[in-house]
Design a protein around this motif. Sequence first.
Motif, PDB file in Angstrom:
ATOM      1  N   VAL A   1      12.608  21.007  61.931  1.00 32.02           N
ATOM      2  CA  VAL A   1      13.732  20.105  62.157  1.00 32.02           C
ATOM      3  C   VAL A   1      14.245  19.592  60.814  1.00 32.02           C
ATOM      4  CG1 VAL A   1      14.491  17.936  63.230  1.00 32.02           C
ATOM      5  CG2 VAL A   1      12.845  19.419  64.412  1.00 32.02           C
ATOM      6  N   SER A   2      13.317  19.204  59.947  1.00 32.52           N
ATOM      7  CA  SER A   2      13.691  18.770  58.593  1.00 32.52           C
ATOM      8  C   SER A   2      12.524  19.042  57.657  1.00 32.52           C
ATOM      9  CB  SER A   2      14.061  17.287  58.576  1.00 32.52           C
ATOM     10  OG  SER A   2      12.928  16.497  58.887  1.00 32.52           O
ATOM     11  N   GLY A   3      12.865  19.221  56.384  1.00 29.86           N
ATOM     12  CA  GLY A   3      11.852  19.482  55.374  1.00 29.86           C
ATOM     13  C   GLY A   3      11.812  20.935  54.945  1.00 29.86           C
ATOM     14  N   ILE A   4      10.890  21.221  54.030  1.00 25.00           N
ATOM     15  CA  ILE A   4      10.756  22.562  53.459  1.00 25.00           C
ATOM     16  C   ILE A   4       9.277  22.922  53.419  1.00 25.00           C
ATOM     17  CG2 ILE A   4      11.164  24.003  51.416  1.00 25.00           C
ATOM     18  CD1 ILE A   4      13.318  21.800  50.638  1.00 25.00           C
ATOM     19  N   LEU A   5       8.963  24.141  53.854  1.00 21.74           N
ATOM     20  CA  LEU A   5       7.605  24.671  53.753  1.00 21.74           C
ATOM     21  C   LEU A   5       7.635  25.877  52.819  1.00 21.74           C
ATOM     22  CD1 LEU A   5       8.059  24.092  57.171  1.00 21.74           C
ATOM     23  CD2 LEU A   5       5.602  24.061  56.831  1.00 21.74           C
ATOM     24  N   ARG A   6       6.466  26.259  52.350  1.00 18.90           N
ATOM     25  CA  ARG A   6       6.377  27.487  51.563  1.00 18.90           C
ATOM     26  C   ARG A   6       5.230  28.325  52.087  1.00 18.90           C
ATOM     27  NH1 ARG A   6       2.950  27.482  46.300  1.00 18.90           N
ATOM     28  NH2 ARG A   6       1.328  26.020  46.873  1.00 18.90           N
ATOM     29  N   VAL A   7       5.382  29.633  51.917  1.00 19.17           N
ATOM     30  CA  VAL A   7       4.320  30.572  52.252  1.00 19.17           C
ATOM     31  C   VAL A   7       3.738  31.035  50.927  1.00 19.17           C
ATOM     32  CG1 VAL A   7       3.783  32.778  53.326  1.00 19.17           C
ATOM     33  CG2 VAL A   7       5.479  31.261  54.376  1.00 19.17           C
ATOM     34  N   CYS A   8       2.422  30.901  50.774  1.00 25.73           N
ATOM     35  CA  CYS A   8       1.797  31.257  49.501  1.00 25.73           C
ATOM     36  C   CYS A   8       0.439  31.899  49.739  1.00 25.73           C
ATOM     37  CB  CYS A   8       1.670  30.030  48.603  1.00 25.73           C
ATOM     38  SG  CYS A   8       0.626  28.717  49.277  1.00 25.73           S
TER      39      CYS A   8
ATOM     40  N   PHE B   1      10.206  30.376  50.824  1.00 27.20           N
ATOM     41  CA  PHE B   1      10.347  29.023  51.351  1.00 27.20           C
ATOM     42  C   PHE B   1      10.984  29.086  52.737  1.00 27.20           C
ATOM     43  CE2 PHE B   1      10.495  28.740  46.754  1.00 27.20           C
ATOM     44  CZ  PHE B   1       9.534  27.780  46.500  1.00 27.20           C
ATOM     45  N   ILE B   2      10.640  28.133  53.574  1.00 31.13           N
ATOM     46  CA  ILE B   2      11.216  28.038  54.916  1.00 31.13           C
ATOM     47  C   ILE B   2      11.877  26.668  55.028  1.00 31.13           C
ATOM     48  CG2 ILE B   2      10.764  28.083  57.399  1.00 31.13           C
ATOM     49  CD1 ILE B   2       8.143  29.669  56.638  1.00 31.13           C
ATOM     50  N   GLU B   3      13.191  26.701  55.227  1.00 30.86           N
ATOM     51  CA  GLU B   3      13.962  25.461  55.305  1.00 30.86           C
ATOM     52  C   GLU B   3      14.171  25.061  56.753  1.00 30.86           C
ATOM     53  OE1 GLU B   3      17.292  25.921  52.060  1.00 30.86           O
ATOM     54  OE2 GLU B   3      16.823  27.847  52.986  1.00 30.86           O
ATOM     55  N   GLU B   4      14.806  23.914  56.927  1.00 28.58           N
ATOM     56  CA  GLU B   4      15.090  23.437  58.282  1.00 28.58           C
ATOM     57  C   GLU B   4      15.953  24.437  59.052  1.00 28.58           C
ATOM     58  OE1 GLU B   4      18.596  20.243  57.263  1.00 28.58           O
ATOM     59  OE2 GLU B   4      16.520  19.698  56.840  1.00 28.58           O
ATOM     60  N   ASN B   5      15.886  24.318  60.362  1.00 28.01           N
ATOM     61  CA  ASN B   5      16.584  25.221  61.289  1.00 28.01           C
ATOM     62  C   ASN B   5      16.055  26.652  61.224  1.00 28.01           C
ATOM     63  OD1 ASN B   5      18.337  23.346  62.558  1.00 28.01           O
ATOM     64  ND2 ASN B   5      19.564  23.314  60.702  1.00 28.01           N
ATOM     65  N   ASN B   6      14.758  26.772  61.061  1.00 29.38           N
ATOM     66  CA  ASN B   6      14.084  28.068  61.108  1.00 29.38           C
ATOM     67  C   ASN B   6      12.762  27.904  61.842  1.00 29.38           C
ATOM     68  OD1 ASN B   6      15.520  30.206  59.423  1.00 29.38           O
ATOM     69  ND2 ASN B   6      15.562  28.441  58.042  1.00 29.38           N
ATOM     70  N   LEU B   7      12.301  29.005  62.433  1.00 31.96           N
ATOM     71  CA  LEU B   7      10.963  29.013  63.008  1.00 31.96           C
ATOM     72  C   LEU B   7       9.965  29.295  61.899  1.00 31.96           C
ATOM     73  CD1 LEU B   7      11.224  31.016  66.371  1.00 31.96           C
ATOM     74  CD2 LEU B   7      11.099  28.553  66.057  1.00 31.96           C
ATOM     75  N   VAL B   8       8.762  28.788  62.061  1.00 39.06           N
ATOM     76  CA  VAL B   8       7.691  29.074  61.120  1.00 39.06           C
ATOM     77  C   VAL B   8       6.456  29.484  61.908  1.00 39.06           C
ATOM     78  CG1 VAL B   8       7.091  26.618  60.944  1.00 39.06           C
ATOM     79  CG2 VAL B   8       6.270  28.201  59.215  1.00 39.06           C
ATOM     80  N   VAL B   9       5.916  30.657  61.534  1.00 37.50           N
ATOM     81  CA  VAL B   9       4.684  31.167  62.151  1.00 37.50           C
ATOM     82  C   VAL B   9       4.163  32.285  61.253  1.00 37.50           C
ATOM     83  CG1 VAL B   9       5.934  32.847  63.593  1.00 37.50           C
ATOM     84  CG2 VAL B   9       3.640  32.118  64.266  1.00 37.50           C
ATOM     85  N   ASP B  10       2.859  32.390  61.140  1.00 39.89           N
ATOM     86  CA  ASP B  10       2.278  33.564  60.507  1.00 39.89           C
ATOM     87  C   ASP B  10       2.182  34.593  61.624  1.00 39.89           C
ATOM     88  OD1 ASP B  10       0.527  35.591  59.646  1.00 39.89           O
ATOM     89  OD2 ASP B  10      -0.411  34.229  58.209  1.00 39.89           O
ATOM     90  N   LEU B  11       3.217  35.410  61.742  1.00 37.32           N
ATOM     91  CA  LEU B  11       3.403  36.276  62.903  1.00 37.32           C
ATOM     92  C   LEU B  11       2.254  37.259  63.108  1.00 37.32           C
ATOM     93  CD1 LEU B  11       5.530  36.472  65.082  1.00 37.32           C
ATOM     94  CD2 LEU B  11       6.651  38.252  63.758  1.00 37.32           C
ATOM     95  N   GLU B  12       1.819  37.902  62.039  1.00 36.10           N
ATOM     96  CA  GLU B  12       0.748  38.898  62.164  1.00 36.10           C
ATOM     97  C   GLU B  12      -0.534  38.249  62.691  1.00 36.10           C
ATOM     98  OE1 GLU B  12      -1.306  42.547  59.698  1.00 36.10           O
ATOM     99  OE2 GLU B  12      -0.356  40.946  58.558  1.00 36.10           O
ATOM    100  N   SER B  13      -0.887  37.109  62.126  1.00 41.81           N
ATOM    101  CA  SER B  13      -2.082  36.399  62.554  1.00 41.81           C
ATOM    102  C   SER B  13      -1.928  35.891  63.987  1.00 41.81           C
ATOM    103  CB  SER B  13      -2.350  35.219  61.609  1.00 41.81           C
ATOM    104  OG  SER B  13      -3.403  34.425  62.079  1.00 41.81           O
ATOM    105  N   PHE B  14      -0.781  35.312  64.296  1.00 37.68           N
ATOM    106  CA  PHE B  14      -0.513  34.740  65.614  1.00 37.68           C
ATOM    107  C   PHE B  14      -0.528  35.808  66.708  1.00 37.68           C
ATOM    108  CE2 PHE B  14       2.386  33.271  68.963  1.00 37.68           C
ATOM    109  CZ  PHE B  14       1.950  31.977  69.191  1.00 37.68           C
TER     110      PHE B  14
ATOM    111  N   GLN C   1       2.483  25.820  53.775  1.00 34.84           N
ATOM    112  CA  GLN C   1       2.264  24.456  53.307  1.00 34.84           C
ATOM    113  C   GLN C   1       3.591  23.696  53.247  1.00 34.84           C
ATOM    114  OE1 GLN C   1       1.244  24.215  49.138  1.00 34.84           O
ATOM    115  NE2 GLN C   1       0.039  22.353  49.439  1.00 34.84           N
ATOM    116  N   ALA C   2       3.552  22.423  53.650  1.00 34.98           N
ATOM    117  CA  ALA C   2       4.726  21.562  53.508  1.00 34.98           C
ATOM    118  C   ALA C   2       4.914  21.222  52.036  1.00 34.98           C
ATOM    119  CB  ALA C   2       4.539  20.287  54.325  1.00 34.98           C
ATOM    120  N   VAL C   3       6.127  21.416  51.519  1.00 36.46           N
ATOM    121  CA  VAL C   3       6.402  21.024  50.124  1.00 36.46           C
ATOM    122  C   VAL C   3       7.268  19.773  50.076  1.00 36.46           C
ATOM    123  CG1 VAL C   3       6.009  23.270  49.078  1.00 36.46           C
ATOM    124  CG2 VAL C   3       8.279  22.717  49.902  1.00 36.46           C
TER     125      VAL C   3
END
Length: 191
Positions: A51-58, A71-84, A95-97
Amino acid sequence: MKELFDFILRFGNLNQQQIDFIASKAKETDLPNDEYFSEAGKIARQVAFVVSGILRVCYYDNKGEEITKYFIEENNLVVDLESFDNEICSSTYVQAVTDCKLIVFERKDWLELLQTIVGWEAIVHKIISRALIQKVERRSPLVSEDATTRYLKFLEIYPTVVNKIPLSYIASYLGITQSSLSRIRKNIAKY
């Protein structure tokens, strides 16, 4: 929840009953800066909408250095698809940045949505396809360019991110040292 449904409905149609059912499975939560949404070595068990904020995949390379993939910005889905999807341990951290507001679905609820809502799988497939295309488009121009050009392209790709996150993450994403990034930023500021 409005942001989530505005996003989803760009990829397909849902009736009010389906929207209400999705909303009943979702949980709004805050993820503070530096906290992990998912971690390497663990199985990803959640899908979230930012909804708001920025995450990063590292991840950590074989020298133990931290590498930011994207980086994953707002208005996007976040999931580690392969693991999930495969219920295997993740090789990356999400991680939330910045402080983040998320709408989270537990794995069992997400799977129930896929099994219950006609057309949900097609919507999810379109969202995932868009995310993969976006990831490739964002990474590709950075591969063969010099560091200054990579940084300028980063500013185009992520215009709202640069002043909200640590420079070390940007340097890692660009594959340069933080001192190189500082030098590049200083040279650009002269013009």
